[in-house]
Design a protein around this motif. Structure first.
Motif, PDB file in Angstrom:
ATOM      1  N   ILE A  89      10.914 -34.572-109.489  1.00  0.00           N
ATOM      2  CA  ILE A  89      10.073 -34.367-110.660  1.00  0.00           C
ATOM      3  C   ILE A  89       9.365 -33.026-110.515  1.00  0.00           C
ATOM      4  O   ILE A  89       8.863 -32.689-109.435  1.00  0.00           O
ATOM      5  CB  ILE A  89       9.044 -35.510-110.789  1.00  0.00           C
ATOM      6  N   ARG A  90       9.328 -32.247-111.587  1.00  0.00           N
ATOM      7  CA  ARG A  90       8.629 -30.961-111.578  1.00  0.00           C
ATOM      8  C   ARG A  90       7.274 -31.124-112.267  1.00  0.00           C
ATOM      9  O   ARG A  90       7.177 -31.653-113.367  1.00  0.00           O
ATOM     10  CB  ARG A  90       9.454 -29.890-112.295  1.00  0.00           C
ATOM     11  N   ARG A  91       6.239 -30.664-111.609  1.00  0.00           N
ATOM     12  CA  ARG A  91       4.889 -30.721-112.155  1.00  0.00           C
ATOM     13  C   ARG A  91       4.197 -29.374-111.915  1.00  0.00           C
ATOM     14  O   ARG A  91       4.627 -28.586-111.073  1.00  0.00           O
ATOM     15  CB  ARG A  91       4.075 -31.851-111.499  1.00  0.00           C
ATOM     16  N   GLY A  92       3.128 -29.116-112.627  1.00  0.00           N
ATOM     17  CA  GLY A  92       2.394 -27.863-112.493  1.00  0.00           C
ATOM     18  C   GLY A  92       1.508 -27.849-111.263  1.00  0.00           C
ATOM     19  O   GLY A  92       0.286 -27.768-111.367  1.00  0.00           O
ATOM     20  N   ILE A  93       2.135 -27.932-110.103  1.00  0.00           N
ATOM     21  CA  ILE A  93       1.408 -28.002-108.839  1.00  0.00           C
ATOM     22  C   ILE A  93       1.964 -26.952-107.885  1.00  0.00           C
ATOM     23  O   ILE A  93       2.925 -26.254-108.190  1.00  0.00           O
ATOM     24  CB  ILE A  93       1.550 -29.405-108.195  1.00  0.00           C
ATOM     25  N   VAL A  94       1.357 -26.864-106.729  1.00  0.00           N
ATOM     26  CA  VAL A  94       1.845 -26.001-105.663  1.00  0.00           C
ATOM     27  C   VAL A  94       2.732 -26.837-104.737  1.00  0.00           C
ATOM     28  O   VAL A  94       2.351 -27.935-104.333  1.00  0.00           O
ATOM     29  CB  VAL A  94       0.667 -25.398-104.870  1.00  0.00           C
ATOM     30  N   THR A  95       3.897 -26.340-104.430  1.00  0.00           N
ATOM     31  CA  THR A  95       4.777 -27.008-103.478  1.00  0.00           C
ATOM     32  C   THR A  95       4.291 -26.720-102.058  1.00  0.00           C
ATOM     33  O   THR A  95       3.911 -25.595-101.740  1.00  0.00           O
ATOM     34  CB  THR A  95       6.226 -26.506-103.642  1.00  0.00           C
ATOM     35  N   THR A  96       4.299 -27.734-101.206  1.00  0.00           N
ATOM     36  CA  THR A  96       3.847 -27.557 -99.830  1.00  0.00           C
ATOM     37  C   THR A  96       4.816 -26.667 -99.055  1.00  0.00           C
ATOM     38  O   THR A  96       6.018 -26.927 -99.024  1.00  0.00           O
ATOM     39  CB  THR A  96       3.705 -28.910 -99.125  1.00  0.00           C
ATOM     40  N   VAL A  97       4.279 -25.625 -98.427  1.00  0.00           N
ATOM     41  CA  VAL A  97       5.080 -24.705 -97.623  1.00  0.00           C
ATOM     42  C   VAL A  97       4.411 -24.525 -96.261  1.00  0.00           C
ATOM     43  O   VAL A  97       3.206 -24.294 -96.172  1.00  0.00           O
ATOM     44  CB  VAL A  97       5.223 -23.325 -98.302  1.00  0.00           C
ATOM     45  N   LYS A  98       5.200 -24.666 -95.207  1.00  0.00           N
ATOM     46  CA  LYS A  98       4.745 -24.384 -93.852  1.00  0.00           C
ATOM     47  C   LYS A  98       5.419 -23.082 -93.417  1.00  0.00           C
ATOM     48  O   LYS A  98       6.633 -23.052 -93.199  1.00  0.00           O
ATOM     49  CB  LYS A  98       5.129 -25.516 -92.890  1.00  0.00           C
ATOM     50  N   LYS A  99       4.644 -22.020 -93.324  1.00  0.00           N
ATOM     51  CA  LYS A  99       5.198 -20.713 -92.967  1.00  0.00           C
ATOM     52  C   LYS A  99       4.830 -20.397 -91.523  1.00  0.00           C
ATOM     53  O   LYS A  99       3.652 -20.319 -91.163  1.00  0.00           O
ATOM     54  CB  LYS A  99       4.662 -19.635 -93.906  1.00  0.00           C
ATOM     55  N   ARG A 100       5.847 -20.205 -90.703  1.00  0.00           N
ATOM     56  CA  ARG A 100       5.648 -19.957 -89.277  1.00  0.00           C
ATOM     57  C   ARG A 100       6.209 -18.589 -88.901  1.00  0.00           C
ATOM     58  O   ARG A 100       7.319 -18.236 -89.314  1.00  0.00           O
ATOM     59  CB  ARG A 100       6.324 -21.051 -88.443  1.00  0.00           C
ATOM     60  N   TYR A 101       5.448 -17.873 -88.085  1.00  0.00           N
ATOM     61  CA  TYR A 101       5.893 -16.591 -87.560  1.00  0.00           C
ATOM     62  C   TYR A 101       6.281 -16.777 -86.088  1.00  0.00           C
ATOM     63  O   TYR A 101       5.450 -17.221 -85.281  1.00  0.00           O
ATOM     64  CB  TYR A 101       4.791 -15.544 -87.694  1.00  0.00           C
ATOM     65  N   PHE A 102       7.514 -16.452 -85.762  1.00  0.00           N
ATOM     66  CA  PHE A 102       8.022 -16.604 -84.405  1.00  0.00           C
ATOM     67  C   PHE A 102       8.282 -15.235 -83.789  1.00  0.00           C
ATOM     68  O   PHE A 102       9.008 -14.415 -84.355  1.00  0.00           O
ATOM     69  CB  PHE A 102       9.323 -17.411 -84.394  1.00  0.00           C
ATOM     70  N   ASP A 103       7.702 -15.013 -82.613  1.00  0.00           N
ATOM     71  CA  ASP A 103       7.978 -13.790 -81.860  1.00  0.00           C
ATOM     72  C   ASP A 103       9.304 -13.995 -81.116  1.00  0.00           C
ATOM     73  O   ASP A 103       9.447 -14.931 -80.326  1.00  0.00           O
ATOM     74  CB  ASP A 103       6.834 -13.538 -80.865  1.00  0.00           C
ATOM     75  N   VAL A 104      10.263 -13.121 -81.371  1.00  0.00           N
ATOM     76  CA  VAL A 104      11.609 -13.301 -80.809  1.00  0.00           C
ATOM     77  C   VAL A 104      12.003 -12.121 -79.912  1.00  0.00           C
ATOM     78  O   VAL A 104      13.178 -11.814 -79.746  1.00  0.00           O
ATOM     79  CB  VAL A 104      12.651 -13.483 -81.933  1.00  0.00           C
ATOM     80  N   ARG A 105      11.021 -11.487 -79.301  1.00  0.00           N
ATOM     81  CA  ARG A 105      11.309 -10.311 -78.477  1.00  0.00           C
ATOM     82  C   ARG A 105      12.299 -10.588 -77.357  1.00  0.00           C
ATOM     83  O   ARG A 105      13.154  -9.757 -77.049  1.00  0.00           O
ATOM     84  CB  ARG A 105      10.008  -9.773 -77.860  1.00  0.00           C
ATOM     85  N   ASP A 106      12.183 -11.736 -76.722  1.00  0.00           N
ATOM     86  CA  ASP A 106      13.021 -12.037 -75.548  1.00  0.00           C
ATOM     87  C   ASP A 106      14.205 -12.933 -75.885  1.00  0.00           C
ATOM     88  O   ASP A 106      14.832 -13.510 -75.000  1.00  0.00           O
ATOM     89  CB  ASP A 106      12.179 -12.693 -74.458  1.00  0.00           C
ATOM     90  N   GLY A 107      14.514 -13.072 -77.184  1.00  0.00           N
ATOM     91  CA  GLY A 107      15.632 -13.922 -77.578  1.00  0.00           C
ATOM     92  C   GLY A 107      15.248 -15.370 -77.782  1.00  0.00           C
ATOM     93  O   GLY A 107      16.074 -16.168 -78.231  1.00  0.00           O
ATOM     94  N   GLN A 108      14.014 -15.734 -77.427  1.00  0.00           N
ATOM     95  CA  GLN A 108      13.511 -17.072 -77.657  1.00  0.00           C
ATOM     96  C   GLN A 108      12.611 -17.055 -78.896  1.00  0.00           C
ATOM     97  O   GLN A 108      12.386 -16.010 -79.499  1.00  0.00           O
ATOM     98  CB  GLN A 108      12.728 -17.564 -76.433  1.00  0.00           C
ATOM     99  N   ARG A 109      12.102 -18.216 -79.269  1.00  0.00           N
ATOM    100  CA  ARG A 109      11.183 -18.307 -80.401  1.00  0.00           C
ATOM    101  C   ARG A 109       9.816 -18.755 -79.902  1.00  0.00           C
ATOM    102  O   ARG A 109       9.665 -19.886 -79.441  1.00  0.00           O
ATOM    103  CB  ARG A 109      11.695 -19.295 -81.449  1.00  0.00           C
ATOM    104  N   HIS A 110       8.840 -17.870 -79.983  1.00  0.00           N
ATOM    105  CA  HIS A 110       7.478 -18.194 -79.573  1.00  0.00           C
ATOM    106  C   HIS A 110       6.599 -18.185 -80.823  1.00  0.00           C
ATOM    107  O   HIS A 110       6.487 -17.159 -81.490  1.00  0.00           O
ATOM    108  CB  HIS A 110       6.964 -17.180 -78.557  1.00  0.00           C
ATOM    109  N   LEU A 111       6.014 -19.327 -81.135  1.00  0.00           N
ATOM    110  CA  LEU A 111       5.196 -19.421 -82.338  1.00  0.00           C
ATOM    111  C   LEU A 111       3.968 -18.531 -82.204  1.00  0.00           C
ATOM    112  O   LEU A 111       3.153 -18.710 -81.299  1.00  0.00           O
ATOM    113  CB  LEU A 111       4.777 -20.877 -82.577  1.00  0.00           C
ATOM    114  N   ALA A 112       3.844 -17.572 -83.126  1.00  0.00           N
ATOM    115  CA  ALA A 112       2.733 -16.626 -83.094  1.00  0.00           C
ATOM    116  C   ALA A 112       1.643 -16.990 -84.091  1.00  0.00           C
ATOM    117  O   ALA A 112       0.461 -16.738 -83.845  1.00  0.00           O
ATOM    118  CB  ALA A 112       3.239 -15.209 -83.370  1.00  0.00           C
ATOM    119  N   ALA A 113       2.036 -17.562 -85.221  1.00  0.00           N
ATOM    120  CA  ALA A 113       1.053 -17.935 -86.253  1.00  0.00           C
ATOM    121  C   ALA A 113       1.697 -18.899 -87.223  1.00  0.00           C
ATOM    122  O   ALA A 113       2.925 -18.927 -87.377  1.00  0.00           O
ATOM    123  CB  ALA A 113       0.548 -16.696 -86.999  1.00  0.00           C
ATOM    124  N   ARG A 114       0.865 -19.697 -87.871  1.00  0.00           N
ATOM    125  CA  ARG A 114       1.343 -20.619 -88.903  1.00  0.00           C
ATOM    126  C   ARG A 114       0.355 -20.620 -90.058  1.00  0.00           C
ATOM    127  O   ARG A 114      -0.859 -20.695 -89.851  1.00  0.00           O
ATOM    128  CB  ARG A 114       1.504 -22.032 -88.337  1.00  0.00           C
TER     129      ARG A 114
END
Length: 289
Positions: A89-114
């Motif tokens: 159903i579409r309503r005039g609301i905001v859809t929930t979004v979880k935005k995560r920033y991952f530091d990938v300098r060493d080839g791994q994923r390190h959560l830097a911010a959310r």
């Protein structure tokens, strides 16, 4: 097997970055964006997991069509991509979004911010009726009610859905507790309503997810299981993966304890790697071999 999943729909937006220098404005690093990806979360994530385990899935929920309607479009496009049947159903609301920033300098994923943008929707009786009608037409073997407290799961919806002839599994949120029977409660100790332990509301099952301490089954038989993964890489969605695998196992006729063992192994596989890729039956079979 057919599983309907109803509840709060979310988008996981992962942004991959590399730190390149220190900021001159504050003692923080400056990151350069090097990539991004989107995946389904919340009830939509559970639907994805059930689909990957071999079930035919119907996903039901509500998304926005307002200023951030593009995020609702993202959910629908990902459902098409994953071949998940959906009634949204579409309503005039905001859809929930979880935005995560991952530091990938060493080839791994390190959560830097959310950063979270949460829905403020309150499900109406008419919307609950529409969603329940879609579930009835789908005629599932089981229904999963996934409640993250974003407003889709209301008492009207719970009461309507739990009247069906299918098995019902509820991953609850304390803000929308309602006494219903028979259902299986699968959630954290503080999430499951006190009526789940009291007559006359004895449920089919009560299973408490304890994170790194494993799970405890209170009903129908009392037992505890450890967490199989001791060094998790990514715990986001672990409980959802547990629930999806538990429901699949139960529909396959496996008893509660062995179903919990299968589900715990699925969760262990999931948290042992980066990203939000659901576990497959082949991976669970490989664990057992």
């Amino acid at each position: 097997m057919k599983i309907a999943v109803v509840g709060d729909l979310m988008v996981n937006h992962s942004v991959f970055v590399k730190a390149k220098k220190l900021c001159t404005e504050a003692p923080i690093p400056v990151f350069e964006e090097v990539g991004e990806e989107w995946s389904l979360g919340g009830a939509a994530g559970v639907a994805t997991m059930c689909k990957a385990l071999g079930a035919e899935v119907l996903l039901c929920g509500v998304v926005g069509d307002g200023d951030h309607g593009c995020d609702g479009d993202t959910i629908e496009s990902l459902c098409f991509e994953k071949e998940i049947t959906h009634k949204i159903i579409r309503r005039g609301i905001v859809t929930t979004v979880k935005k995560r920033y991952f530091d990938v300098r060493d080839g791994q994923r390190h959560l830097a911010a959310r950063f979270d943008r949460d829905c403020s929707y309150q499900c109406t009786q008419s919307d609950a009726h529409v969603l329940n009608r879609e579930i009835e037409a789908f005629a599932p073997d089981a229904v999963i009610i996934q409640d993250h407290g974003k407003g889709v799961v209301c008492k009207d919806l719970v009461k309507q859905v739990t009247q069906g002839r299918w098995q019902t599994f509820i991953d609850p949120c304390p803000t929308t507790h309602v006494s219903v029977i028979p259902v299986a409660w699968v959630g954290g100790e503080k999430e499951i309503p006190t009526t789940a332990y009291e007559s006359p509301y004895f449920p089919t099952a009560v299973i408490i997810k304890r994170g790194a301490d494993g799970i405890s089954c209170i009903r129908p038989n009392r037992f505890d299981l450890p967490a199989y993964c001791k060094n998790p890489i990514n715990t986001c969605g672990a409980g959802d993966q547990f629930l999806a695998a538990l429901v699949i196992a139960r529909l396959q006729g496996i008893d509660w304890k062995d179903s919990c063992i299968v589900a715990s192994k699925a969760a262990a596989i999931y948290v042992g790697r980066h990203g939000f890729d659901p576990v497959t039956p082949e991976e669970i079979a490989a664990w057992n071999s």
